[in-house]
Write a protein that holds these residues in place. Structure first.
Motif, PDB file in Angstrom:
ATOM      1  N   ALA A  59      -6.866  -2.939   8.268  1.00 57.57           N
ATOM      2  CA  ALA A  59      -8.099  -2.830   7.487  1.00 57.57           C
ATOM      3  C   ALA A  59      -9.207  -2.176   8.302  1.00 57.57           C
ATOM      4  O   ALA A  59      -9.936  -1.310   7.818  1.00 57.57           O
ATOM      5  CB  ALA A  59      -8.540  -4.214   7.024  1.00 57.57           C
ATOM      6  N   VAL A 215     -12.972  -1.463  -3.785  1.00 62.57           N
ATOM      7  CA  VAL A 215     -13.202  -2.888  -3.496  1.00 62.57           C
ATOM      8  C   VAL A 215     -14.270  -3.496  -4.401  1.00 62.57           C
ATOM      9  O   VAL A 215     -14.447  -4.718  -4.412  1.00 62.57           O
ATOM     10  CB  VAL A 215     -13.598  -3.108  -2.008  1.00 62.57           C
ATOM     11  CG1 VAL A 215     -12.478  -2.693  -1.091  1.00 62.57           C
ATOM     12  CG2 VAL A 215     -14.888  -2.388  -1.666  1.00 62.57           C
ATOM     13  N   PHE A 220      -8.923  -4.582  -7.742  1.00 66.19           N
ATOM     14  CA  PHE A 220      -8.634  -4.686  -6.309  1.00 66.19           C
ATOM     15  C   PHE A 220      -8.456  -6.154  -5.927  1.00 66.19           C
ATOM     16  O   PHE A 220      -7.494  -6.526  -5.244  1.00 66.19           O
ATOM     17  CB  PHE A 220      -9.758  -4.067  -5.475  1.00 66.19           C
ATOM     18  CG  PHE A 220      -9.579  -4.259  -3.995  1.00 66.19           C
ATOM     19  CD1 PHE A 220      -8.875  -3.328  -3.241  1.00 66.19           C
ATOM     20  CD2 PHE A 220     -10.105  -5.386  -3.342  1.00 66.19           C
ATOM     21  CE1 PHE A 220      -8.685  -3.515  -1.872  1.00 66.19           C
ATOM     22  CE2 PHE A 220      -9.921  -5.580  -1.984  1.00 66.19           C
ATOM     23  CZ  PHE A 220      -9.222  -4.640  -1.245  1.00 66.19           C
ATOM     24  N   TRP A 221      -9.362  -6.990  -6.372  1.00 65.37           N
ATOM     25  CA  TRP A 221      -9.317  -8.402  -5.974  1.00 65.37           C
ATOM     26  C   TRP A 221      -8.213  -9.161  -6.684  1.00 65.37           C
ATOM     27  O   TRP A 221      -7.679 -10.152  -6.151  1.00 65.37           O
ATOM     28  CB  TRP A 221     -10.685  -9.050  -6.196  1.00 65.37           C
ATOM     29  CG  TRP A 221     -11.696  -8.462  -5.249  1.00 65.37           C
ATOM     30  CD1 TRP A 221     -12.698  -7.582  -5.540  1.00 65.37           C
ATOM     31  CD2 TRP A 221     -11.735  -8.674  -3.832  1.00 65.37           C
ATOM     32  NE1 TRP A 221     -13.371  -7.230  -4.394  1.00 65.37           N
ATOM     33  CE2 TRP A 221     -12.814  -7.884  -3.325  1.00 65.37           C
ATOM     34  CE3 TRP A 221     -10.983  -9.425  -2.940  1.00 65.37           C
ATOM     35  CZ2 TRP A 221     -13.133  -7.849  -1.974  1.00 65.37           C
ATOM     36  CZ3 TRP A 221     -11.299  -9.394  -1.597  1.00 65.37           C
ATOM     37  CH2 TRP A 221     -12.370  -8.614  -1.125  1.00 65.37           C
ATOM     38  N   TRP A 224      -5.308  -8.155  -4.550  1.00 62.97           N
ATOM     39  CA  TRP A 224      -5.461  -8.826  -3.255  1.00 62.97           C
ATOM     40  C   TRP A 224      -5.064 -10.301  -3.372  1.00 62.97           C
ATOM     41  O   TRP A 224      -4.325 -10.833  -2.539  1.00 62.97           O
ATOM     42  CB  TRP A 224      -6.914  -8.705  -2.789  1.00 62.97           C
ATOM     43  CG  TRP A 224      -7.191  -9.191  -1.397  1.00 62.97           C
ATOM     44  CD1 TRP A 224      -7.174  -8.466  -0.258  1.00 62.97           C
ATOM     45  CD2 TRP A 224      -7.563 -10.534  -1.009  1.00 62.97           C
ATOM     46  NE1 TRP A 224      -7.502  -9.249   0.833  1.00 62.97           N
ATOM     47  CE2 TRP A 224      -7.738 -10.520   0.398  1.00 62.97           C
ATOM     48  CE3 TRP A 224      -7.762 -11.727  -1.699  1.00 62.97           C
ATOM     49  CZ2 TRP A 224      -8.106 -11.665   1.119  1.00 62.97           C
ATOM     50  CZ3 TRP A 224      -8.113 -12.870  -0.980  1.00 62.97           C
ATOM     51  CH2 TRP A 224      -8.281 -12.828   0.402  1.00 62.97           C
ATOM     52  N   HIS A 227      -1.254 -10.765  -3.909  1.00 60.10           N
ATOM     53  CA  HIS A 227      -0.470 -10.513  -2.700  1.00 60.10           C
ATOM     54  C   HIS A 227      -0.687 -11.601  -1.657  1.00 60.10           C
ATOM     55  O   HIS A 227       0.250 -11.948  -0.918  1.00 60.10           O
ATOM     56  CB  HIS A 227      -0.812  -9.140  -2.117  1.00 60.10           C
ATOM     57  CG  HIS A 227       0.196  -8.646  -1.129  1.00 60.10           C
ATOM     58  ND1 HIS A 227      -0.048  -8.541   0.220  1.00 60.10           N
ATOM     59  CD2 HIS A 227       1.485  -8.263  -1.291  1.00 60.10           C
ATOM     60  CE1 HIS A 227       1.032  -8.100   0.835  1.00 60.10           C
ATOM     61  NE2 HIS A 227       1.969  -7.933  -0.058  1.00 60.10           N
ATOM     62  N   LEU A 228      -1.899 -12.139  -1.577  1.00 60.53           N
ATOM     63  CA  LEU A 228      -2.152 -13.225  -0.632  1.00 60.53           C
ATOM     64  C   LEU A 228      -1.245 -14.419  -0.936  1.00 60.53           C
ATOM     65  O   LEU A 228      -0.626 -14.989  -0.017  1.00 60.53           O
ATOM     66  CB  LEU A 228      -3.618 -13.656  -0.708  1.00 60.53           C
ATOM     67  CG  LEU A 228      -3.992 -14.878   0.150  1.00 60.53           C
ATOM     68  CD1 LEU A 228      -3.755 -14.600   1.624  1.00 60.53           C
ATOM     69  CD2 LEU A 228      -5.449 -15.285  -0.093  1.00 60.53           C
ATOM     70  N   HIS A 345      -5.154   0.457   1.307  1.00 62.56           N
ATOM     71  CA  HIS A 345      -3.968  -0.291   1.708  1.00 62.56           C
ATOM     72  C   HIS A 345      -4.283  -1.195   2.907  1.00 62.56           C
ATOM     73  O   HIS A 345      -3.842  -2.352   2.975  1.00 62.56           O
ATOM     74  CB  HIS A 345      -2.832   0.683   2.058  1.00 62.56           C
ATOM     75  CG  HIS A 345      -1.518   0.029   2.334  1.00 62.56           C
ATOM     76  ND1 HIS A 345      -0.572   0.594   3.160  1.00 62.56           N
ATOM     77  CD2 HIS A 345      -0.995  -1.161   1.914  1.00 62.56           C
ATOM     78  CE1 HIS A 345       0.474  -0.201   3.225  1.00 62.56           C
ATOM     79  NE2 HIS A 345       0.249  -1.263   2.482  1.00 62.56           N
ATOM     80  N   TYR A 347      -7.187  -2.528   3.657  1.00 64.19           N
ATOM     81  CA  TYR A 347      -7.963  -3.677   3.181  1.00 64.19           C
ATOM     82  C   TYR A 347      -7.056  -4.724   2.532  1.00 64.19           C
ATOM     83  O   TYR A 347      -7.231  -5.924   2.737  1.00 64.19           O
ATOM     84  CB  TYR A 347      -9.014  -3.223   2.164  1.00 64.19           C
ATOM     85  CG  TYR A 347     -10.150  -2.405   2.729  1.00 64.19           C
ATOM     86  CD1 TYR A 347     -10.425  -2.413   4.095  1.00 64.19           C
ATOM     87  CD2 TYR A 347     -10.957  -1.618   1.913  1.00 64.19           C
ATOM     88  CE1 TYR A 347     -11.474  -1.669   4.618  1.00 64.19           C
ATOM     89  CE2 TYR A 347     -12.008  -0.866   2.424  1.00 64.19           C
ATOM     90  CZ  TYR A 347     -12.254  -0.897   3.782  1.00 64.19           C
ATOM     91  OH  TYR A 347     -13.286  -0.147   4.296  1.00 64.19           O
ATOM     92  N   LEU A 348      -6.096  -4.257   1.747  1.00 67.51           N
ATOM     93  CA  LEU A 348      -5.178  -5.173   1.079  1.00 67.51           C
ATOM     94  C   LEU A 348      -4.295  -5.923   2.070  1.00 67.51           C
ATOM     95  O   LEU A 348      -3.869  -7.059   1.807  1.00 67.51           O
ATOM     96  CB  LEU A 348      -4.298  -4.404   0.079  1.00 67.51           C
ATOM     97  CG  LEU A 348      -5.009  -3.862  -1.174  1.00 67.51           C
ATOM     98  CD1 LEU A 348      -4.110  -2.881  -1.913  1.00 67.51           C
ATOM     99  CD2 LEU A 348      -5.417  -5.013  -2.103  1.00 67.51           C
ATOM    100  N   THR A 350      -5.100  -7.300   4.765  1.00 66.48           N
ATOM    101  CA  THR A 350      -5.706  -8.498   5.363  1.00 66.48           C
ATOM    102  C   THR A 350      -4.993  -9.752   4.851  1.00 66.48           C
ATOM    103  O   THR A 350      -4.992 -10.790   5.517  1.00 66.48           O
ATOM    104  CB  THR A 350      -7.208  -8.583   5.039  1.00 66.48           C
ATOM    105  OG1 THR A 350      -7.400  -8.512   3.620  1.00 66.48           O
ATOM    106  CG2 THR A 350      -7.969  -7.442   5.698  1.00 66.48           C
ATOM    107  N   THR A 351      -4.366  -9.636   3.684  1.00 69.84           N
ATOM    108  CA  THR A 351      -3.585 -10.759   3.141  1.00 69.84           C
ATOM    109  C   THR A 351      -2.400 -11.088   4.043  1.00 69.84           C
ATOM    110  O   THR A 351      -1.936 -12.240   4.069  1.00 69.84           O
ATOM    111  CB  THR A 351      -3.062 -10.417   1.741  1.00 69.84           C
ATOM    112  OG1 THR A 351      -2.304  -9.192   1.801  1.00 69.84           O
ATOM    113  CG2 THR A 351      -4.204 -10.221   0.762  1.00 69.84           C
TER     114      THR A 351
END
Length: 422
Positions: A59, A215, A220-221, A224, A227-228, A345, A347-348, A350-351
């Motif tokens: 990220a 974002v 996006f969230w 996110w 995936h988290l 990608h 940023y994503l 971070t999960t």
């Protein structure tokens, strides 16, 4: 000279196979503890640092990767990761656990994060009609890296010692990553038109957004968050699969070890198979299937006494975990375009780091509090149910936006055909 897109894919695999070798860290634990007397927790800290940094560095440096381009970024990753792995050998020679944390942990983690995202956005651009397959090939390499490194590392440690093993592997990783970096490059105008004409149609992107714009969107969230939970569930299962299977269905230690090995195959295979399938059934549908499978698995496992069925559910969960990683960049490109895919990608991812922290912590806390793994399944069933709901909402939004775009394209075509009267 026009580059071959399949060789571009092979270059990406070479990079991901190398950084994926770090997942074989467990084979070093006992030899290091025996030879140097380090505590198991001290050795594990290096891996924790590496995995924590991998997601966050993706990220943090995503924008720099986009500016440098895939070749230079992959070269930087090769230097960092090679130094990290080779430097671990120096730490072993000096009997310095702090240096081990800084090399195997810090440098390798930075190299892993940058090396992970470097080829992905490039592959998506080379395979616009097969985005899932393209990213699946690269991420399959990452998931399979430990399968190659583990036996090689064991053989080398027995032959030349731990320090020399790290030196040899560090040089090898650096070489493979540099070779991949030297060939990889984004396509030039006209490079991919022929493949699109002879293959599937290029998918219509919902938007072309910058990372900053992406974002700020709810999509996006939603991606996110899904995936988290997918990563947290997968890493939870991976972290305790052996003792969990022994406790719940009475699997022997040897059988549990075999199951863990097979989990690696499902993790790697899931990355390719689910990603390739998404090119035909759609990324949003694949994520709905992921959470439907996991919800059934987590609700059924507490009552499962059959050894084969129990293991089958675990393999399915792990395949969804791997498939999430390979579908993530392809789904992001569908939603936000390829304008700044590397940054988005990153940023994503971070999960990845957060899931690596939450998964093992949650399962350990529940086990300590209840002295049983059974409540773990109910907690994760609740989390998976949330993700299942999000995936249905996101699929609905995607379908609505695609229909709206189709109507607008037809209207645009009709307007162009309408004669203009003077």
């Amino acid at each position: 000279m026009k580059k071959n897109r399949w060789l571009i894919a092979l270059s990406a695999v070479a990079i991901h196979l190398s950084i994926g070798g770090a997942y074989a860290y467990s084979v070093y634990k006992n030899p290091i503890a025996t030879e140097l007397g380090w505590e198991a927790s001290q050795i594990t800290i290096a891996f924790t640092i590496m995995m924590g940094l991998a997601g966050f560095s993706a990220a943090l440096f995503g924008g720099i990767v986009e500016k440098l381009g895939p070749r230079k970024a992959a070269m930087v990753a090769a230097v960092l990761f090679g130094l990290g792995q080779g430097g671990a050998g120096l730490a072993i020679s000096m009997d310095s656990v702090v240096l081990y944390w800084l090399t195997y942990g810090l440098l390798s983690g930075l190299g892993m994060g940058i090396g992970y995202i470097s080829p992905v956005s490039t592959l998506v651009k080379w395979f616009p009609n097969k985005r899932g397959l393209a990213t699946g090939m690269a991420v399959l390499g990452f998931g399979s890296g430990a399968l190659i490194t583990a036996p090689v590392a064991v053989f080398l440690m027995e032959s030349v010692g731990i320090a020399n093993t790290y030196f040899i592997l560090g040089i090898s990783y650096f070489t493979f990553m540099i070779l991949g970096a030297l060939y990889i490059a984004p396509p030039k105008p006209g490079d991919v038109e022929e493949s699109i004409a002879t293959g599937n149609k290029k998918p219509q992107e919902i938007a072309q957004l910058s990372a900053r714009e992406a974002v700020r969107t709810k999509h996006f969230w939603m991606l996110w968050g899904m995936h988290l939970i997918n990563v947290t569930s997968g890493l939870m299962m991976i972290s305790v699969a052996s003792p969990m299977a022994q406790e719940i269905v009475g699997l022997s230690v040897a059988s549990a070890a075999t199951m863990v090995g097979l989990m690696g195959l499902f993790n790697g295979g899931g990355r390719l198979i689910w990603a390739a399938a998404s090119d035909y059934i759609g990324r949003s549908n694949v994520f709905v299937i992921f959470f439907a499978i996991q919800l059934i698995a987590f609700l059924t496992l507490p009552f499962t006494t059959n050894v084969i069925i129990f293991q089958l559910f675990i393999f399915l969960v792990v395949s969804c975990y791997g498939g999430g990683f390979s579908n993530l960049p392809a789904f992001a490109s569908d939603l936000f375009g390829t304008k700044q895919l590397g940054v988005i990608h990153g940023y994503l991812l971070t999960t990845w780091s957060l899931g690596g922290i939450f998964g093992p912590i949650i399962v350990s806390a529940i086990k300590e509090a209840t002295n049983s793994y059974i409540p773990v399944f109910y907690v994760f069933s609740f989390l998976i149910a949330i993700s299942f709901g999000i995936s249905l909402l996101l699929r609905s939004d995607v379908n609505k936006l695609k229909k709206q775009q189709a109507i607008e394209r037809e209207k645009s075509k009709a307007d162009k055909k309408t004669p203009v009267h003077s």
